[in-house]
Scaffold this active site. Structure first.
Site, PDB file in Angstrom:
ATOM      1  N   GLU A  97     -44.592 -36.669  79.422  1.00  0.00           N
ATOM      2  CA  GLU A  97     -45.649 -36.800  79.516  1.00  0.00           C
ATOM      3  C   GLU A  97     -46.717 -36.069  80.188  1.00  0.00           C
ATOM      4  O   GLU A  97     -47.912 -36.069  79.782  1.00  0.00           O
ATOM      5  CB  GLU A  97     -46.297 -37.955  78.887  1.00  0.00           C
ATOM      6  CG  GLU A  97     -46.099 -38.905  79.930  1.00  0.00           C
ATOM      7  CD  GLU A  97     -45.277 -40.053  80.144  1.00  0.00           C
ATOM      8  OE1 GLU A  97     -44.056 -39.477  79.502  1.00  0.00           O
ATOM      9  OE2 GLU A  97     -44.795 -40.577  81.178  1.00  0.00           O
ATOM     10  N   GLU A 151     -61.117 -45.076  86.679  1.00  0.00           N
ATOM     11  CA  GLU A 151     -60.496 -46.351  86.677  1.00  0.00           C
ATOM     12  C   GLU A 151     -61.422 -47.368  86.329  1.00  0.00           C
ATOM     13  O   GLU A 151     -61.207 -48.499  86.078  1.00  0.00           O
ATOM     14  CB  GLU A 151     -59.322 -46.791  87.719  1.00  0.00           C
ATOM     15  CG  GLU A 151     -58.310 -47.369  87.729  1.00  0.00           C
ATOM     16  CD  GLU A 151     -56.853 -47.473  88.225  1.00  0.00           C
ATOM     17  OE1 GLU A 151     -56.599 -46.603  87.907  1.00  0.00           O
ATOM     18  OE2 GLU A 151     -57.077 -48.227  89.577  1.00  0.00           O
ATOM     19  N   GLU A 193     -41.907 -38.971  88.821  1.00  0.00           N
ATOM     20  CA  GLU A 193     -43.552 -38.685  87.821  1.00  0.00           C
ATOM     21  C   GLU A 193     -43.742 -37.414  87.904  1.00  0.00           C
ATOM     22  O   GLU A 193     -44.043 -37.370  86.403  1.00  0.00           O
ATOM     23  CB  GLU A 193     -44.415 -39.418  88.840  1.00  0.00           C
ATOM     24  CG  GLU A 193     -45.440 -39.284  87.949  1.00  0.00           C
ATOM     25  CD  GLU A 193     -47.083 -39.898  89.157  1.00  0.00           C
ATOM     26  OE1 GLU A 193     -46.890 -39.158  90.578  1.00  0.00           O
ATOM     27  OE2 GLU A 193     -47.397 -41.201  89.070  1.00  0.00           O
ATOM     28  N   CYS A 239     -51.660 -46.453  90.202  1.00  0.00           N
ATOM     29  CA  CYS A 239     -51.003 -44.648  91.074  1.00  0.00           C
ATOM     30  C   CYS A 239     -49.778 -44.512  91.519  1.00  0.00           C
ATOM     31  O   CYS A 239     -48.974 -43.796  91.654  1.00  0.00           O
ATOM     32  CB  CYS A 239     -52.054 -44.680  92.229  1.00  0.00           C
ATOM     33  SG  CYS A 239     -54.031 -45.817  91.744  1.00  0.00           S
ATOM     34  N   SER A 271     -53.748 -49.443  84.124  1.00  0.00           N
ATOM     35  CA  SER A 271     -54.605 -48.687  83.989  1.00  0.00           C
ATOM     36  C   SER A 271     -53.921 -47.384  83.159  1.00  0.00           C
ATOM     37  O   SER A 271     -52.709 -46.893  83.469  1.00  0.00           O
ATOM     38  CB  SER A 271     -54.996 -48.353  84.741  1.00  0.00           C
ATOM     39  OG  SER A 271     -56.173 -46.870  84.805  1.00  0.00           O
ATOM     40  N   CYS A 296     -48.732 -46.190 100.598  1.00  0.00           N
ATOM     41  CA  CYS A 296     -47.678 -45.283 100.864  1.00  0.00           C
ATOM     42  C   CYS A 296     -47.767 -45.253 102.312  1.00  0.00           C
ATOM     43  O   CYS A 296     -46.973 -44.235 102.487  1.00  0.00           O
ATOM     44  CB  CYS A 296     -48.898 -44.592  99.835  1.00  0.00           C
ATOM     45  SG  CYS A 296     -49.635 -44.381  98.489  1.00  0.00           S
ATOM     46  N   GLU A 304     -62.831 -47.478  82.818  1.00  0.00           N
ATOM     47  CA  GLU A 304     -61.993 -48.683  82.249  1.00  0.00           C
ATOM     48  C   GLU A 304     -62.222 -49.842  82.246  1.00  0.00           C
ATOM     49  O   GLU A 304     -62.151 -50.902  81.415  1.00  0.00           O
ATOM     50  CB  GLU A 304     -60.496 -47.808  82.809  1.00  0.00           C
ATOM     51  CG  GLU A 304     -59.797 -48.469  81.560  1.00  0.00           C
ATOM     52  CD  GLU A 304     -58.118 -47.972  81.349  1.00  0.00           C
ATOM     53  OE1 GLU A 304     -57.528 -46.964  82.940  1.00  0.00           O
ATOM     54  OE2 GLU A 304     -57.201 -48.374  81.374  1.00  0.00           O
ATOM     55  N   LYS A 364     -41.909 -39.626  92.960  1.00  0.00           N
ATOM     56  CA  LYS A 364     -43.636 -38.911  92.852  1.00  0.00           C
ATOM     57  C   LYS A 364     -42.774 -37.232  92.363  1.00  0.00           C
ATOM     58  O   LYS A 364     -42.679 -36.831  90.788  1.00  0.00           O
ATOM     59  CB  LYS A 364     -44.441 -38.245  94.164  1.00  0.00           C
ATOM     60  CG  LYS A 364     -45.632 -39.161  94.419  1.00  0.00           C
ATOM     61  CD  LYS A 364     -46.850 -39.044  92.895  1.00  0.00           C
ATOM     62  CE  LYS A 364     -47.628 -40.751  93.291  1.00  0.00           C
ATOM     63  NZ  LYS A 364     -48.836 -40.252  92.755  1.00  0.00           N
TER      64      LYS A 364
END
Lengths: 157, 581
Positions: B368, B281, B363, B301, B321, B505, B284, B360
């Protein structure tokens, strides 16, 4: 900006209502009332459009629309039968009247006949206790009901 | 501040004018029982459990909402008060399933605890009048059980006011009232980001995470499976609370030991791929900054945040990102690089994540997210679920020795640890970006301006001539404010970190119950303590990350990185299911 431009939606009419109330969240009840008048009930699409314009999440608009019994979130019959479920009507035999309606139309409260003609609902006191048991069909009131009389009334529609 | 004197059960206390009776009683050493009340939220006064007598008042008053006045005399423990509280509770219980032994919140339920505290010993009211509703198990992360709901509306408040998502609200009326999505549809059919903040504040089991413990037990018992586990940065400062430890303890070593005793073949650390995220990142960001890419770049994230932007700001996805989250990077590498290194067929590698997060679970099921041809991550356990498994296994957490993570994905830096707190990703990125761009060593690694629980934080960093303005938001209500600034063209930031949950988190939807802002602050302190205690504090100094690039990935943003570590996003829109009228 309206969220969707589905041509089946009454967008121009709804836009006019929303413009009138200037996107004010405080006017939600008025907006819902007038929006329902367009085609008799508040569809998800209409609730979403109102939510977008008023700036309130759809879940809250839906909450308001389902809190008030005069708002509909599903299509109703052309005639809405509202039978009083308050105590005076109950004492005067509303249960028998209800049973007669249920038998005649083969629907339960909250349901609509398959032909889309009648919807049956409960209502709280109509202020007609003097002629209990009482009901309304759309804007017309009926009192001193019995099972036989209610069958005649329904058949006259 | 004007102070007033009030008398609570015969004791005189002085409190600021406008304090509630609840606060005054607390000062007098009395904890009035509450149910709908939550210290971080507006008062709703729905449940009437906290009623007290106020001398001179006609009726009992709700202590959570009633402000005190000078000279007020309050009685919190009279027969009338005790009777009223108990009857109010019994009436709530009359519509609540008497199913405690089979309930996911058994012994961790506020309603059950109150029944014990107020001395309910029989069910006097057998008048269950509320119509039964099926469970809503439509989402990957959460289960709604309307039959258990006591309509306290904490979930509504957190969903609307804190997260600005508004997926659920009270609907219908009277005995038919439910907390539900618009249209009464399944939760999966509305714009719910699955952050699970609702599950964190629910006093009962009306909304809770989808259970992954059974599939993890099954994998651990399967001799064919090589089961590896990764622990998110925030777990080490919260898992102790599942075992009655004070919030704010760093228990990294015990956590590793506990997982090893559960039977995991390798105990790894998500901090490793947090470090890797910083490398990818960070590069990037440097690339976007120097080559005119889309700015501000926003971190990726937090899966609740990702789903939020996909639903509510789908036209701004190119600000994100392209880096996968550390959880998904870990899974992708576990089934490729690690599989090759260890000589194990990736189809037999089972990746379990311990996450402070419910989103999560969503996710890991995104289509993908299967870089190796297999899902990157197979199961996600929340902190609460790990607590449950450890209790089932009879592991006495507080008695465990401290153990070390396994190589190679156990070698980490302080930069990876601070991912667990709001501002941590930004700080970790700045530690690396500064040194990569300026080729100089940072005078101090601590970027205090981006730390803490405050909703939106800003800082400016001078990269030897290039000034970079950054912003950090935690909680989606704050994320929305930043997104609206971007939308209006008023955001002059180059880099933004967004975490879905309040505090980051450490305050995630999968964390131990209770999680309050006070507890969040203690966990944040613990995170920075863990960071300061590590020999390496910068991601680019992580030797295992260096080896990974040398042996496998080549270079940051290289072909292999793109294949394994980067992803793309989906425009979902605010009304995901085309609804029917």
């Amino acid at each position: 900006m309206l969220a969707k431009t589905d041509c089946s939606l009454p967008t121009p009419k709804l836009s006019a209502i929303l413009d009138k109330y200037k996107k004010s969240p405080g006017s939600l009840l008025e907006i819902l009332r007038e929006a329902q008048a367009i085609n008799g009930y508040l569809s998800r699409e209409i609730l979403q459009l109102i939510a977008e314009e008023v700036g309130v999440p759809e879940s809250k608009v839906y909450g308001v629309a389902t809190f008030y019994s005069l708002f509909k979130t599903a299509p109703t019959g052309r005639y809405i039968i509202r039978i009083c479920e308050s105590a005076p009507c109950h004492i005067r035999g509303a249960q028998d009247v209800l049973a007669a309606i249920e038998k005649t139309l083969a629907i339960k409260p909250g349901e609509t006949t398959p032909d889309g003609k009648f919807t049956l609902e409960f209502t709280s006191c109509l202020g007609l206790c003097g002629v209990a048991p009482a009901m309304m069909i759309n804007d017309q009131v009926f009192g001193n009901l019995t099972g036989d009389r209610v069958r005649e009334i329904i058949n006259s529609f | 501040m004007e102070m007033v004197k009030v008398t609570v059960d015969g004791q005189t206390v002085e409190v600021p004018n406008g304090s509630t009776i609840l606060a005054a009683a607390k000062k007098a050493g009395i904890k009035i029982p509450t149910l709908c009340y939550h210290e971080d939220f507006n008062v709703k006064a729905m449940c009437r459990i906290c009623v007290v007598e106020v001398v001179g008042a006609r009726t009992l008053q709700a202590a959570c909402s009633q402000p005190v006045s000078d000279g007020m005399v309050i009685i919190t423990n009279s027969p009338a008060v005790r009777q009223a509280r108990k009857i109010n509770l019994e009436l709530l219980l009359s519509n609540h399933p008497q199913d405690c032994l089979n309930c996911v919140r058994n012994q961790r339920c506020e309603l059950q605890a109150l029944a014990d505290q107020l001395g309910v010993q029989q069910q006097r009211f057998h008048t269950k009048t509320r119509p039964e509703s099926p469970k809503d198990e439509s989402t990957a992360a959460l289960v709604r059980d309307p039959d258990k709901c006591i309509l306290c509306r904490r979930c509504v408040e957190v969903c609307h006011e804190v997260q600005s998502v508004g997926a659920i609200a009270p609907g219908n009326r009277g005995i038919n009232t439910q907390i539900l999505p618009a249209g009464g549809v399944d939760l999966n059919d509305v714009a719910c980001v699955q952050c699970g903040q609702c599950s964190l504040v629910c006093p009962v089991a009306a909304i809770y995470e989808q259970d992954h413990t059974e599939r993890v037990w099954a994998a651990l018992a399967d001799p064919e499976k090589h089961v590896v586990v990764q622990t998110a940065p925030a777990i080490r400062v919260s898992i102790g609370e599942e075992f009655g430890m004070e919030p704010g303890q760093v228990t990294t070593g015990q956590l590793v030991a506990a997982l090893r005793r559960l039977g995991f073949d390798r105990v790894f650390d998500t901090d490793f791929t947090a470090d890797l995220t910083i490398i990818e990142e960070g590069h990037e960001f440097i690339d976007r900054l120097t080559n005119g890419g889309v700015l501000p770049m926003i971190t990726s994230c937090s899966p609740g945040w990702i789903k939020f932007i996909e639903h509510f700001y789908p036209e701004y996805l190119d600000h994100l990102s392209t880096c996968k989250s550390p959880q998904q990077m870990f899974g992708a590498l576990a089934k490729t690089y690690y599989a090759e290194k260890a000589g194990i067929d990736p189809k037999n590698i089972y990746v379990v994540s311990i996450m402070p997060c419910t989103a999560k679970k969503f996710e890991c099921g995104r289509p993908e997210m299967s870089a190796s041809g297999y899902p990157d991550v197979d199961a996600v356990l929340t902190t609460r679920e790990l607590g449950k498994m450890l209790r089932q296994a009879g592991i006495v957490f507080s008695e465990l020795p401290e153990e070390e993570y396994d190589d190679p994905f156990g070698i980490t830096t302080g930069a990876g640890v601070i991912f667990g707190a709001s501002g941590g990703v930004m700080e970790a990125a700045l530690r690396t970006v500064y040194e990569v761009v300026t080729k100089e060593t940072l005078p101090s690694v601590d970027f205090n301006a981006v730390r803490g629980i405050e909703g939106i934080k800003e800082a400016e960093v001078d990269l030897k001539g290039t000034k970079v303005k950054v912003a950090v938001a935690n909680g989606l209500g704050n994320a929305r404010k930043l997104m609206d600034l971007i939308k209006e063209g008023k955001a002059d930031y180059q880099f933004i970190e967004i975490m879905c949950c309040p505090g980051g988190c450490i305050g995630g939807g999968g964390q131990p119950i209770p999680t309050t802002n006070e507890i969040r602050k203690k966990r944040i302190e613990a995170i920075y303590k863990a960071d300061a205690g590590l020999p390496l504090r910068k991601s680019h100094e992580n030797p295992a990350v260096k080896t990974l690039y040398e042996e496998y990935l080549g270079k940051p943003l290289g072909e292999k990185s793109h294949q394994l570590l980067h992803t793309h996003y989906t425009k979902r829109g605010k009304y995901p299911e085309k609804s029917v009228g």
